[in-house]
Scaffold this motif. Sequence first.
Motif, mmCIF file in Angstrom:
data_model
loop_
_atom_site.group_PDB
_atom_site.id
_atom_site.type_symbol
_atom_site.label_atom_id
_atom_site.label_comp_id
_atom_site.label_asym_id
_atom_site.label_seq_id
_atom_site.Cartn_x
_atom_site.Cartn_y
_atom_site.Cartn_z
ATOM 1 N N PHE A 172 0.860 -1.177 0.000
ATOM 2 C CA PHE A 172 0.000 0.000 0.000
ATOM 3 C C PHE A 172 0.900 1.230 0.000
ATOM 4 N N TYR A 173 0.513 2.247 -0.797
ATOM 5 C CA TYR A 173 1.226 3.518 -0.770
ATOM 6 C C TYR A 173 0.439 4.498 0.092
ATOM 7 N N VAL A 174 1.114 5.002 1.112
ATOM 8 C CA VAL A 174 0.449 5.767 2.164
ATOM 9 C C VAL A 174 0.881 7.229 2.116
ATOM 10 N N PRO A 175 -0.049 8.179 2.089
ATOM 11 C CA PRO A 175 0.323 9.601 2.172
ATOM 12 C C PRO A 175 1.135 9.881 3.428
ATOM 13 N N PHE A 176 2.250 10.574 3.232
ATOM 14 C CA PHE A 176 3.187 10.804 4.331
ATOM 15 C C PHE A 176 2.836 12.029 5.169
ATOM 16 N N ASP A 177 1.972 12.887 4.647
ATOM 17 C CA ASP A 177 1.707 14.180 5.279
ATOM 18 C C ASP A 177 1.253 14.046 6.730
ATOM 19 N N LYS A 178 0.279 13.179 6.973
ATOM 20 C CA LYS A 178 -0.262 13.057 8.322
ATOM 21 C C LYS A 178 0.742 12.449 9.292
ATOM 22 N N CYS A 233 -1.607 -1.605 -4.121
ATOM 23 C CA CYS A 233 -0.891 -1.924 -5.357
ATOM 24 C C CYS A 233 -0.646 -3.427 -5.406
ATOM 25 N N PRO A 234 -1.170 -4.147 -6.448
ATOM 26 C CA PRO A 234 -2.115 -3.642 -7.425
ATOM 27 C C PRO A 234 -3.502 -3.393 -6.819
#
Length: 246
Positions: A172-178, A233-234
């Motif tokens: 899984f690609y996780v947003p880093f911002d948080k 992903c996928p």
Amino acid sequence: MQNLNREQYTTAVQGWIYAKTDPKRLSELFPENYIFNFTSEQVDWLRKNNANKEFCAEVGVMEGKLTVMLCPLDEKGNKMEVGEVPFSVFEPLNEDLKLTEIQTYTVVKNAVLSKEMRKIDNDSDTFFPLAGKPIMEQDIAIDCIESWQENGQDWFYAEYKQNGGKSIFNKFYVPFDKISKSELEVSFVCSFGLKYSEIYQKQLPALIFISFVKNLGGSVETISNTYDYAKPCPPICKIPDLDFGG
């Protein structure tokens, strides 16, 4: 802090690729009511090492147990060579899980005085906050988690019947911002969920992160400890899929 070296990482990744081709093994690896725990130390490590707007949560099987490994990415989206990577083992949830969402409301009250200094109008409006992505509304998060508990095995079986499990997620690609802007003492419980995708017109797995901080509060529009990081992903593979250390 629990870490895997390069050899262990490779073994774990290969273990998951093999497990995806065996429905019985998938059933054994995903018992109900299991979660991942990520400590504040692991989160702090990721904060210091990641250089991309996303980081990779890669799925593996180590010593017969499902694991998720935290892999930092460089500016171009490639996995960084860091020697060892932190990981978490899929384990039973041993206490109640509290999802918190705090909303504050702004009330604007207007009064109009005439030239004679007498009130001639009075009204008030309440402005309701809008939750910004990637925050999920609690009800949606709970629905996703419950859907996984009830239908996760059926989802695996359907994917296996379609193409032998090749389309089942590897990471899984996780947003880093948080993560990068969170408090130093934050830790996470991570649960699987199922969420309908309008783009793909089917249910997709989600990773739902539930954070724990010492003091959850403050005068902001919406405060939530529940984040939707659903980017499996996928099928959603926008970042190059390179080997660890590449």
